[in-house]
Scaffold this active site. Structure first.
Site, PDB file in Angstrom:
ATOM      1  N   GLN A 119      41.463   9.002  15.951  1.00 34.03           N
ATOM      2  CA  GLN A 119      41.340   9.849  14.758  1.00 34.03           C
ATOM      3  C   GLN A 119      42.592   9.812  13.824  1.00 34.03           C
ATOM      4  O   GLN A 119      43.753   9.974  14.101  1.00 34.03           O
ATOM      5  CB  GLN A 119      41.072  11.220  15.288  1.00 34.03           C
ATOM      6  CG  GLN A 119      41.164  12.439  14.016  1.00 34.03           C
ATOM      7  CD  GLN A 119      41.482  13.749  14.720  1.00 34.03           C
ATOM      8  OE1 GLN A 119      41.201  13.965  15.734  1.00 34.03           O
ATOM      9  NE2 GLN A 119      42.185  14.538  13.975  1.00 34.03           N
ATOM     10  N   GLY A 120      42.397   9.197  12.739  1.00 34.98           N
ATOM     11  CA  GLY A 120      43.665   9.000  11.706  1.00 34.98           C
ATOM     12  C   GLY A 120      43.477   9.956  10.642  1.00 34.98           C
ATOM     13  O   GLY A 120      43.363   9.482   9.577  1.00 34.98           O
ATOM     14  N   GLU A 238      38.079  20.486  17.511  1.00 31.21           N
ATOM     15  CA  GLU A 238      38.932  20.181  18.527  1.00 31.21           C
ATOM     16  C   GLU A 238      39.390  21.359  19.345  1.00 31.21           C
ATOM     17  O   GLU A 238      40.136  21.423  20.517  1.00 31.21           O
ATOM     18  CB  GLU A 238      40.202  19.499  17.944  1.00 31.21           C
ATOM     19  CG  GLU A 238      40.063  18.219  17.579  1.00 31.21           C
ATOM     20  CD  GLU A 238      41.377  17.634  17.110  1.00 31.21           C
ATOM     21  OE1 GLU A 238      41.658  17.685  15.816  1.00 31.21           O
ATOM     22  OE2 GLU A 238      42.121  17.092  17.764  1.00 31.21           O
TER      23      GLU A 238
HETATM   24  C1  LIG Z   1      49.786  15.108  21.527  1.00 27.09           C
HETATM   25  C2  LIG Z   1      49.345  15.147  20.218  1.00 27.09           C
HETATM   26  C3  LIG Z   1      48.196  14.507  19.876  1.00 27.09           C
HETATM   27  C4  LIG Z   1      48.104  14.065  18.568  1.00 27.09           C
HETATM   28  N1  LIG Z   1      46.831  13.526  18.173  1.00 27.09           N
HETATM   29  C5  LIG Z   1      46.316  13.167  16.972  1.00 27.09           C
HETATM   30  C6  LIG Z   1      45.618  12.379  16.520  1.00 27.09           C
HETATM   31  O1  LIG Z   1      45.008  11.851  17.308  1.00 27.09           O
HETATM   32  N2  LIG Z   1      45.116  12.253  15.441  1.00 27.09           N
HETATM   33  C7  LIG Z   1      45.656  12.811  14.159  1.00 27.09           C
HETATM   34  O2  LIG Z   1      45.503  12.695  13.205  1.00 27.09           O
HETATM   35  N3  LIG Z   1      46.917  13.421  14.415  1.00 27.09           N
HETATM   36  C8  LIG Z   1      47.144  14.022  15.852  1.00 27.09           C
HETATM   37  N4  LIG Z   1      48.305  14.653  16.048  1.00 27.09           N
HETATM   38  C9  LIG Z   1      49.155  15.192  15.134  1.00 27.09           C
HETATM   39  C10 LIG Z   1      48.738  16.819  14.868  1.00 27.09           C
HETATM   40  O3  LIG Z   1      47.650  16.979  14.127  1.00 27.09           O
HETATM   41  C11 LIG Z   1      49.882  17.065  14.247  1.00 27.09           C
HETATM   42  O4  LIG Z   1      51.248  17.162  14.678  1.00 27.09           O
HETATM   43  C12 LIG Z   1      49.882  18.875  13.648  1.00 27.09           C
HETATM   44  O5  LIG Z   1      48.952  18.935  12.704  1.00 27.09           O
HETATM   45  C13 LIG Z   1      51.310  19.299  13.039  1.00 27.09           C
HETATM   46  O6  LIG Z   1      51.534  18.680  11.869  1.00 27.09           O
HETATM   47  P1  LIG Z   1      53.333  17.932  11.637  1.00 27.09           P
HETATM   48  O7  LIG Z   1      53.491  17.216  13.143  1.00 27.09           O
HETATM   49  O8  LIG Z   1      53.251  16.902  10.665  1.00 27.09           O
HETATM   50  O9  LIG Z   1      54.191  19.423  11.711  1.00 27.09           O
HETATM   51  P2  LIG Z   1      54.197  20.096  10.305  1.00 27.09           P
HETATM   52  O10 LIG Z   1      52.938  20.255   9.657  1.00 27.09           O
HETATM   53  O11 LIG Z   1      55.295  19.538   9.431  1.00 27.09           O
HETATM   54  O12 LIG Z   1      54.648  21.436  10.659  1.00 27.09           O
HETATM   55  C14 LIG Z   1      55.920  21.702  11.303  1.00 27.09           C
HETATM   56  C15 LIG Z   1      56.078  23.347  11.670  1.00 27.09           C
HETATM   57  O13 LIG Z   1      56.095  24.104  10.232  1.00 27.09           O
HETATM   58  C16 LIG Z   1      54.708  24.978  10.622  1.00 27.09           C
HETATM   59  N5  LIG Z   1      54.059  25.141   9.287  1.00 27.09           N
HETATM   60  C17 LIG Z   1      53.486  24.134   8.784  1.00 27.09           C
HETATM   61  N6  LIG Z   1      52.667  24.850   7.668  1.00 27.09           N
HETATM   62  C18 LIG Z   1      52.901  25.954   7.933  1.00 27.09           C
HETATM   63  C19 LIG Z   1      52.128  27.249   7.406  1.00 27.09           C
HETATM   64  N7  LIG Z   1      51.341  27.006   6.106  1.00 27.09           N
HETATM   65  N8  LIG Z   1      52.395  28.524   7.821  1.00 27.09           N
HETATM   66  C20 LIG Z   1      52.907  28.405   8.738  1.00 27.09           C
HETATM   67  N9  LIG Z   1      53.776  27.534   9.581  1.00 27.09           N
HETATM   68  C21 LIG Z   1      53.698  26.361   9.104  1.00 27.09           C
HETATM   69  C22 LIG Z   1      54.090  24.365  11.798  1.00 27.09           C
HETATM   70  O14 LIG Z   1      53.427  25.200  12.371  1.00 27.09           O
HETATM   71  C23 LIG Z   1      55.289  23.744  12.620  1.00 27.09           C
HETATM   72  O15 LIG Z   1      55.773  24.882  13.368  1.00 27.09           O
HETATM   73  C24 LIG Z   1      48.670  14.680  17.371  1.00 27.09           C
HETATM   74  C25 LIG Z   1      49.799  15.469  17.767  1.00 27.09           C
HETATM   75  C26 LIG Z   1      50.233  15.840  19.105  1.00 27.09           C
HETATM   76  C27 LIG Z   1      51.251  16.690  19.565  1.00 27.09           C
END
Ligand SMILES: Cc1cc2nc3c(=O)[nH]c(=O)nc-3n(C[C@H](O)[C@H](O)[C@H](O)COP(=O)(O)OP(=O)(O)OC[C@H]3O[C@@H](n4cnc5c(N)ncnc54)[C@H](O)[C@@H]3O)c2cc1C
Length: 360
Positions: A119-120, A238
């Site tokens: 899933q990208g 999910e």
């Molecule tokens: C094991 C694992 C598997 C994954 N697999 C996939 C996959 O297959 N495909 C894919 O596309 N992605 C995948 N992901 C990515 C995952 O969906 C993202 O890491 C997640 O959505 C958070 O995005 P970010 O890492 O950019 O953090 P950010 O969005 O930068 O968040 C950083 C911090 O800020 C907080 N924050 C951000 N916005 C807000 C808000 N509006 N209000 C309050 N707090 C906020 C967040 O809660 C977090 O604590 C995976 C992640 C993990 C850990």
């Protein structure tokens, strides 16, 4: 609701137990080895008739009630086997938004495990704020040409196909300009680089560089601009209760930790036992609602939040019992940290609950 097995369910459970008594030990259930052999495990489960149970027959499923998936989850946990590969969100995404042609072409291979998927969605600058993604797909004759950078893409190293979210209309407002595609991962314009997780695993996910990769226009899922709706279906599922079959796995770990603890049981372990039991009841309630035809919308965020709390409490208990010396327990603790990030962070789930359930 009566949670005891019906005669048919009991017969199914017995058949599964007998199969697992022979095959469970053949497959590693954690670490790099588990991820490397996950496809083999998927196909073995499918071929023995224990995977894709509640999905349509037309695509290789068995159209059984979802309670059969829960039986599988319970028995896999009991046998110490690897978990059921998690694909429901993609099956639902394609099932709800894809054309009949796309469903016929792609669902059977996804369900029987002969074609692997990823899933990208996430990018270095777009996770919680997914609508800010910058990967572009530009129409060129019968194809779209894709440029961009995806990250945290689970199974990117082994995937044949990716459900990709890209910007097709740079002039439209944020989420309105997004479309979803089924793009081949096996082509020169796609480069995958593994990422190392803090528990040492290197085969779970990676980053994907798209540099002139092409995708046929008829592999767009839905219409141009439908990408956001598709992404919301996928991430919503999910968080569905079916993935909470993990309650059985947490319960097993709690019992193992209790058996290993000599002297007074720690507060962490007590709390983990209470929360695991609570989650099990919650899962059963959700399941009975599902069997009654109740459709869940934003409630999935409650399930995800609850599951995260429990997994992280159990992780803390594992650390309290094993310290940092036991690699399996340390890994259980470290992996639990990812639960509050993957599939939408806990803060984002709380925002959804506040805005869409509580109406704040
Ligand atoms: C094991 C694992 C598997 C994954 N697999 C996939 C996959 O297959 N495909 C894919 O596309 N992605 C995948 N992901 C990515 C995952 O969906 C993202 O890491 C997640 O959505 C958070 O995005 P970010 O890492 O950019 O953090 P950010 O969005 O930068 O968040 C950083 C911090 O800020 C907080 N924050 C951000 N916005 C807000 C808000 N509006 N209000 C309050 N707090 C906020 C967040 O809660 C977090 O604590 C995976 C992640 C993990 C850990």
């Amino acid at each position: 609701m009566d949670f005891r097995d019906s005669p048919e369910e009991a017969a199914f459970r017995d058949r599964l137990r007998a199969w697992l008594s022979v095959h469970a030990s053949e497959f590693p259930s954690s670490g790099d080895e588990y991820w490397t052999r996950q496809g083999e495990w998927h196909r073995a489960l499918y071929e023995a008739g224990f995977f894709g149970l509640s999905w349509p027959r037309e695509y290789g499923g068995q159209e059984l009630p979802p309670v059969y998936d829960v039986i599988v989850d319970e028995e896999l946990a009991r046998a110490g086997a690897p978990p059921r590969p998690s694909l429901g969100y993609l099956v639902v995404g394609l099932g709800r938004h894809g054309s009949k042609e796309l469903q016929r072409r792609f669902l059977p291979g996804m369900i029987n495990g002969t074609e692997r998927w990823c899933q990208g969605f996430s990018e270095p600058g777009a996770g919680s704020d997914l609508a800010s993604l910058t990967t572009t797909a530009t129409r060129d004759g019968d194809n779209y040409v894709v440029h961009g950078h995806k990250i945290w893409t689970s199974y990117s190293d082994v995937a044949d196909w990716c459900l990709l979210l890209a910007r097709t209309d740079p002039d439209a407002k944020r989420h309105r300009g997004l479309s979803a595609f089924i793009i081949s991962m096996k082509q020169p314009g796609v480069q995958q680089r593994p990422l190392r997780m803090m528990n040492g695993v290197t085969t779970e996910f990676g980053q994907v560089f798209l540099d002139g990769a092409t995708v046929p226009a008829d592999q767009m899922v839905g219409a141009p601009g439908d990408g956001w709706a598709i992404a919301m279906t996928v991430v919503g599922h999910e968080r569905e209760p079916s993935t909470l079959g993990y309650a059985a796995r947490y319960g097993k770990l709690v019992r193992q930790l209790a058996a290993r603890s000599d002297g007074p049981v720690s507060d962490e372990l007590r709390w983990a036992a209470v929360q695991t039991e609570m989650l099990t009841h919650h899962v059963r309630r959700r399941l009975s609602e599902q069997l009654d035809g109740v459709l869940h919308g934003p409630d999935g965020s409650l399930d995800k939040l609850l599951m995260t709390w429990v997994e992280q409490t159990v992780g803390h208990a594992a650390l309290a019992v094993g310290g940092t010396e036991d690699p399996d327990l340390l890994s259980a603790y470290l992996y639990s940290r990812a639960q509050s990030v993957m599939g939408g962070t806990s803060q984002i789930q709380k925002n959804i609950i506040a805005a869409r359930i509580l109406g704040l």
